[in-house]
Design an enzyme around this catalytic site. Sequence first.
Site, PDB file in Angstrom:
ATOM      1  N   TYR A 153      10.828  47.609  -5.100  1.00 25.90           N
ATOM      2  CA  TYR A 153      11.580  45.643  -4.986  1.00 25.90           C
ATOM      3  C   TYR A 153      10.989  45.543  -3.851  1.00 25.90           C
ATOM      4  CZ  TYR A 153      13.841  41.687  -4.212  1.00 25.90           C
ATOM      5  OH  TYR A 153      15.507  40.499  -4.241  1.00 25.90           O
ATOM      6  N   LYS A 157       8.761  41.738  -3.980  1.00 28.10           N
ATOM      7  CA  LYS A 157       8.963  41.229  -3.234  1.00 28.10           C
ATOM      8  C   LYS A 157       8.130  40.591  -1.797  1.00 28.10           C
ATOM      9  CE  LYS A 157      11.731  39.526  -5.738  1.00 28.10           C
ATOM     10  NZ  LYS A 157      11.832  38.052  -5.672  1.00 28.10           N
TER      11      LYS A 157
HETATM   12  N1  LIG Z   1      20.710  38.717  -4.136  1.00 27.63           N
HETATM   13  C1  LIG Z   1      20.520  39.167  -2.490  1.00 27.63           C
HETATM   14  O1  LIG Z   1      21.294  39.089  -1.407  1.00 27.63           O
HETATM   15  C2  LIG Z   1      18.898  38.874  -2.673  1.00 27.63           C
HETATM   16  C3  LIG Z   1      18.280  39.142  -1.661  1.00 27.63           C
HETATM   17  C4  LIG Z   1      17.062  38.613  -0.963  1.00 27.63           C
HETATM   18  C5  LIG Z   1      16.128  38.537  -2.483  1.00 27.63           C
HETATM   19  N2  LIG Z   1      16.806  38.372  -3.308  1.00 27.63           N
HETATM   20  C6  LIG Z   1      16.344  37.012  -4.995  1.00 27.63           C
HETATM   21  O2  LIG Z   1      17.100  36.389  -5.155  1.00 27.63           O
HETATM   22  C7  LIG Z   1      16.426  35.523  -6.957  1.00 27.63           C
HETATM   23  C8  LIG Z   1      17.543  35.247  -7.236  1.00 27.63           C
HETATM   24  O3  LIG Z   1      18.935  36.705  -6.835  1.00 27.63           O
HETATM   25  P1  LIG Z   1      20.076  36.834  -7.408  1.00 27.63           P
HETATM   26  O4  LIG Z   1      20.636  37.451  -6.348  1.00 27.63           O
HETATM   27  O5  LIG Z   1      21.006  35.783  -7.926  1.00 27.63           O
HETATM   28  O6  LIG Z   1      20.206  37.921  -8.474  1.00 27.63           O
HETATM   29  P2  LIG Z   1      20.475  38.064 -10.124  1.00 27.63           P
HETATM   30  O7  LIG Z   1      22.023  37.612  -9.656  1.00 27.63           O
HETATM   31  O8  LIG Z   1      21.020  39.206 -10.251  1.00 27.63           O
HETATM   32  O9  LIG Z   1      20.679  36.934 -11.061  1.00 27.63           O
HETATM   33  C9  LIG Z   1      19.469  36.923 -11.532  1.00 27.63           C
HETATM   34  C10 LIG Z   1      18.059  36.091 -12.437  1.00 27.63           C
HETATM   35  O10 LIG Z   1      17.196  36.367 -12.695  1.00 27.63           O
HETATM   36  C11 LIG Z   1      17.784  36.853 -14.593  1.00 27.63           C
HETATM   37  N3  LIG Z   1      16.559  36.901 -14.675  1.00 27.63           N
HETATM   38  C12 LIG Z   1      16.447  39.184 -14.350  1.00 27.63           C
HETATM   39  N4  LIG Z   1      15.504  39.062 -15.457  1.00 27.63           N
HETATM   40  C13 LIG Z   1      15.039  38.755 -15.959  1.00 27.63           C
HETATM   41  C14 LIG Z   1      13.825  38.702 -17.115  1.00 27.63           C
HETATM   42  N5  LIG Z   1      13.831  39.586 -17.739  1.00 27.63           N
HETATM   43  N6  LIG Z   1      14.268  37.660 -17.768  1.00 27.63           N
HETATM   44  C15 LIG Z   1      14.839  36.358 -17.675  1.00 27.63           C
HETATM   45  N7  LIG Z   1      15.688  36.591 -16.330  1.00 27.63           N
HETATM   46  C16 LIG Z   1      15.954  37.484 -15.905  1.00 27.63           C
HETATM   47  C17 LIG Z   1      18.873  36.868 -14.496  1.00 27.63           C
HETATM   48  O11 LIG Z   1      19.438  36.509 -15.835  1.00 27.63           O
HETATM   49  P3  LIG Z   1      20.826  37.413 -16.589  1.00 27.63           P
HETATM   50  O12 LIG Z   1      21.719  35.890 -15.684  1.00 27.63           O
HETATM   51  O13 LIG Z   1      20.452  36.897 -18.156  1.00 27.63           O
HETATM   52  O14 LIG Z   1      20.413  38.468 -15.584  1.00 27.63           O
HETATM   53  C18 LIG Z   1      19.508  36.090 -13.054  1.00 27.63           C
HETATM   54  O15 LIG Z   1      19.785  34.704 -13.591  1.00 27.63           O
HETATM   55  C19 LIG Z   1      15.605  37.158  -6.752  1.00 27.63           C
HETATM   56  O16 LIG Z   1      14.225  37.046  -7.531  1.00 27.63           O
HETATM   57  C20 LIG Z   1      16.067  38.010  -5.700  1.00 27.63           C
HETATM   58  O17 LIG Z   1      15.105  38.947  -5.276  1.00 27.63           O
HETATM   59  C21 LIG Z   1      18.199  38.638  -3.486  1.00 27.63           C
END
Ligand SMILES: NC(=O)c1ccc[n+]([C@@H]2O[C@H](COP(=O)([O-])OP(=O)(O)OC[C@H]3O[C@@H](n4cnc5c(N)ncnc54)[C@H](OP(=O)(O)O)[C@@H]3O)[C@@H](O)[C@H]2O)c1
Length: 243
Positions: A153, A157
């Site tokens: 991961y 990133k």
């Molecule tokens: N949360 C954190 O602490 C955190 C920290 C650092 C960076 N980030 C980054 O922030 C971004 C958003 O993360 P989040 O925390 O909001 O995660 P999340 O709640 O799991 O949401 C992820 C989104 O990506 C979609 N997705 C995943 N796999 C997919 C696929 N194969 N095809 C199409 N869509 C897909 C999911 O769809 P579904 O709804 O259908 O699952 C969801 O809409 C990511 O790039 C993550 O790496 C998050």
Amino acid sequence: MAGVFITGSSDGLGLMAARLLIEKGHAVVLHGRNDARSRYALAAATGARGAVSGDLSTIAGATAVADAVNKLGRFDAVIHNAGVGYRQTRRVETEPGVPAMFAVNVLAPYILTALIERPDRLVYVSSGTHHGVRPRMDDLLWTKRAWSGFSAYAESKLCDVLLAFAVARRWKDVKSNALEPGWVPTKMGGPSAPDDLQQGCVTQAWLATSNDELAQSTANYFYHQRLPSRTRSRTTSGPWRSY
Ligand SMILES: NC(=O)c1ccc[n+]([C@@H]2O[C@H](COP(=O)([O-])OP(=O)(O)OC[C@H]3O[C@@H](n4cnc5c(N)ncnc54)[C@H](OP(=O)(O)O)[C@@H]3O)[C@@H](O)[C@H]2O)c1
């Protein structure tokens, strides 16, 4: 009013950024992995202009998303937000030789960047996990090492940052930046994530649409609308800028 396309906007930070931008009067197009998730996104982000469906873990899915986006016309900004997290306990391939983590987090943003009609701004959502990672550039697809979900991961990133900077270097007419949102309690972050969820979606929306000078810079990396500093405190943030 700006036209903004956001990948992975059926949940988490993507959905939150969509709501924020819609509230500000921008024309937002959502994205879900399939039609059911797109319908869910449309219901959850009232006022969105539409939604595009496609599974970003496959090349065909990412290509279909790009085609569908181009049919809607040119966007002012694209936020590459969709991602899968570090809790993947084993290496699962969704394309021959390509683990799902790399496909969704790196290959899909690359394909979409290449195929979607060039917007004015590109925003890549990275993660602070990549700080200090020692990437194996000869093994980004994890065929030579034992799988570590966290390292895979973090490397993916880091690749998002490299992509943002490479695009900035090649396309002088595009503002291309990356950011980390903090560790926040989404589906990916988990319920005990310590950072501020509300702030986690602000920087992407700001980079996509704000007239602030800093938001219109390129080849930068942001945390809560700020550039990193050597003494950066991850918990301190000043007044939010407009976005
Ligand atoms: N949360 C954190 O602490 C955190 C920290 C650092 C960076 N980030 C980054 O922030 C971004 C958003 O993360 P989040 O925390 O909001 O995660 P999340 O709640 O799991 O949401 C992820 C989104 O990506 C979609 N997705 C995943 N796999 C997919 C696929 N194969 N095809 C199409 N869509 C897909 C999911 O769809 P579904 O709804 O259908 O699952 C969801 O809409 C990511 O790039 C993550 O790496 C998050």
